[in-house]
Motif scaffolding. Structure first.
Motif, PDB file in Angstrom:
ATOM      1  N   ILE A  34       0.811  -1.217   0.000  1.00 15.22           N
ATOM      2  CA  ILE A  34       0.000   0.000   0.000  1.00 15.22           C
ATOM      3  C   ILE A  34       0.849   1.273   0.000  1.00 15.22           C
ATOM      4  O   ILE A  34       0.305   2.360  -0.140  1.00 15.22           O
ATOM      5  N   ALA A  35       2.159   1.155   0.185  1.00 13.63           N
ATOM      6  CA  ALA A  35       3.080   2.305   0.186  1.00 13.63           C
ATOM      7  C   ALA A  35       2.592   3.442   1.081  1.00 13.63           C
ATOM      8  O   ALA A  35       2.425   4.573   0.643  1.00 13.63           O
ATOM      9  N   PRO A  36       2.381   3.166   2.379  1.00  8.64           N
ATOM     10  CA  PRO A  36       1.886   4.209   3.284  1.00  8.64           C
ATOM     11  C   PRO A  36       2.969   5.243   3.592  1.00  8.64           C
ATOM     12  O   PRO A  36       4.166   4.953   3.488  1.00  8.64           O
ATOM     13  N   ARG A  37       2.544   6.417   3.991  1.00  2.74           N
ATOM     14  CA  ARG A  37       3.458   7.487   4.414  1.00  2.74           C
ATOM     15  C   ARG A  37       3.029   7.990   5.781  1.00  2.74           C
ATOM     16  O   ARG A  37       1.882   8.392   5.963  1.00  2.74           O
ATOM     17  N   ILE A  38       3.949   7.982   6.713  1.00  4.74           N
ATOM     18  CA  ILE A  38       3.650   8.454   8.057  1.00  4.74           C
ATOM     19  C   ILE A  38       3.767   9.968   8.099  1.00  4.74           C
ATOM     20  O   ILE A  38       4.751  10.533   7.621  1.00  4.74           O
ATOM     21  N   GLU A  39       2.764  10.615   8.673  1.00  3.64           N
ATOM     22  CA  GLU A  39       2.787  12.065   8.877  1.00  3.64           C
ATOM     23  C   GLU A  39       3.142  12.419  10.315  1.00  3.64           C
ATOM     24  O   GLU A  39       3.873  13.358  10.563  1.00  3.64           O
ATOM     25  N   VAL A  40       2.567  11.650  11.266  1.00  4.65           N
ATOM     26  CA  VAL A  40       2.766  11.917  12.688  1.00  4.65           C
ATOM     27  C   VAL A  40       2.884  10.583  13.410  1.00  4.65           C
ATOM     28  O   VAL A  40       2.105   9.670  13.147  1.00  4.65           O
ATOM     29  N   LEU A  41       3.849  10.506  14.324  1.00  5.79           N
ATOM     30  CA  LEU A  41       3.937   9.360  15.230  1.00  5.79           C
ATOM     31  C   LEU A  41       4.355   9.898  16.579  1.00  5.79           C
ATOM     32  O   LEU A  41       5.423  10.505  16.717  1.00  5.79           O
ATOM     33  N   GLU A  42       3.485   9.693  17.561  1.00  7.77           N
ATOM     34  CA  GLU A  42       3.752  10.145  18.920  1.00  7.77           C
ATOM     35  C   GLU A  42       2.975   9.242  19.872  1.00  7.77           C
ATOM     36  O   GLU A  42       2.058   8.536  19.429  1.00  7.77           O
ATOM     37  N   PRO A  43       3.316   9.228  21.144  1.00 12.89           N
ATOM     38  CA  PRO A  43       2.533   8.402  22.068  1.00 12.89           C
ATOM     39  C   PRO A  43       1.059   8.798  21.995  1.00 12.89           C
ATOM     40  O   PRO A  43       0.710   9.974  22.071  1.00 12.89           O
TER      41      PRO A  43
END
Length: 153
Positions: A34-43
């Motif tokens: 699906i070739a995802p792209r992360i924009e935000v990763l936080e707890p």
């Protein structure tokens, strides 16, 4: 190095979030479909996108239902990993989904836990809610992923 610390160290660089997304897909190759792209990763939160392209399109010209499920599991898993204490581990146990309307355009998924994770001596279930929106900000898909959280060891 944890997933969250790796993300934080790469995200501050140009193309760092793209590289991190590719590294996750290298570690879990199925997500490359699906070739995802992360924009935000936080707890407590992960936001990722899925570009509407031929490889994820179904016979009626919308984003395929299973591509949306994959995006939900991708964001839910990363949100879980970034949220639980370092002494705990996780694995998806089940997922319920609702397809709300046709998914056309770049999809944006947001995953959050139903309640704050905790350290525990025994395993417990932690649901993660995932909402996928179209470019107009309308919810097209919702999922609840039951994550099994247990002590490492």
């Amino acid at each position: 190095m944890s997933v969250l610390s790796t993300y934080r160290s790469l995200a501050r660089w140009p193309a760092g979030r793209w590289l991190f997304s590719r590294l996750v897909c290298w570690k879990a190759p199925y997500f490359s479909s699906i070739a995802p792209r992360i924009e935000v990763l936080e707890p407590g939160r992960c936001i990722a996108t899925l570009r509407h392209r031929r490889a994820v399109t179904n016979h009626i010209g919308t984003v395929h239902a299973i591509a949306l499920c994959n995006l939900a599991e991708f964001t839910g898993g990363l949100a879980c990993d970034a949220s639980i204490p370092g002494s705990m581990r996780w694995i998806p146990k089940g997922m319920t989904v609702a397809y709300l309307k046709k998914a056309v355009g770049t999809m944006r998924a947001t995953a959050t836990p139903a309640f704050p994770p905790r350290e525990a001596a025994e395993g417990y279930e932690l649901p993660f809610e995932v909402v996928v929106e179209n470019p107009a900000g309308e919810a097209v898909f919702k999922a609840t992923i039951a994550m099994w959280i247990s002590p490492k060891g």
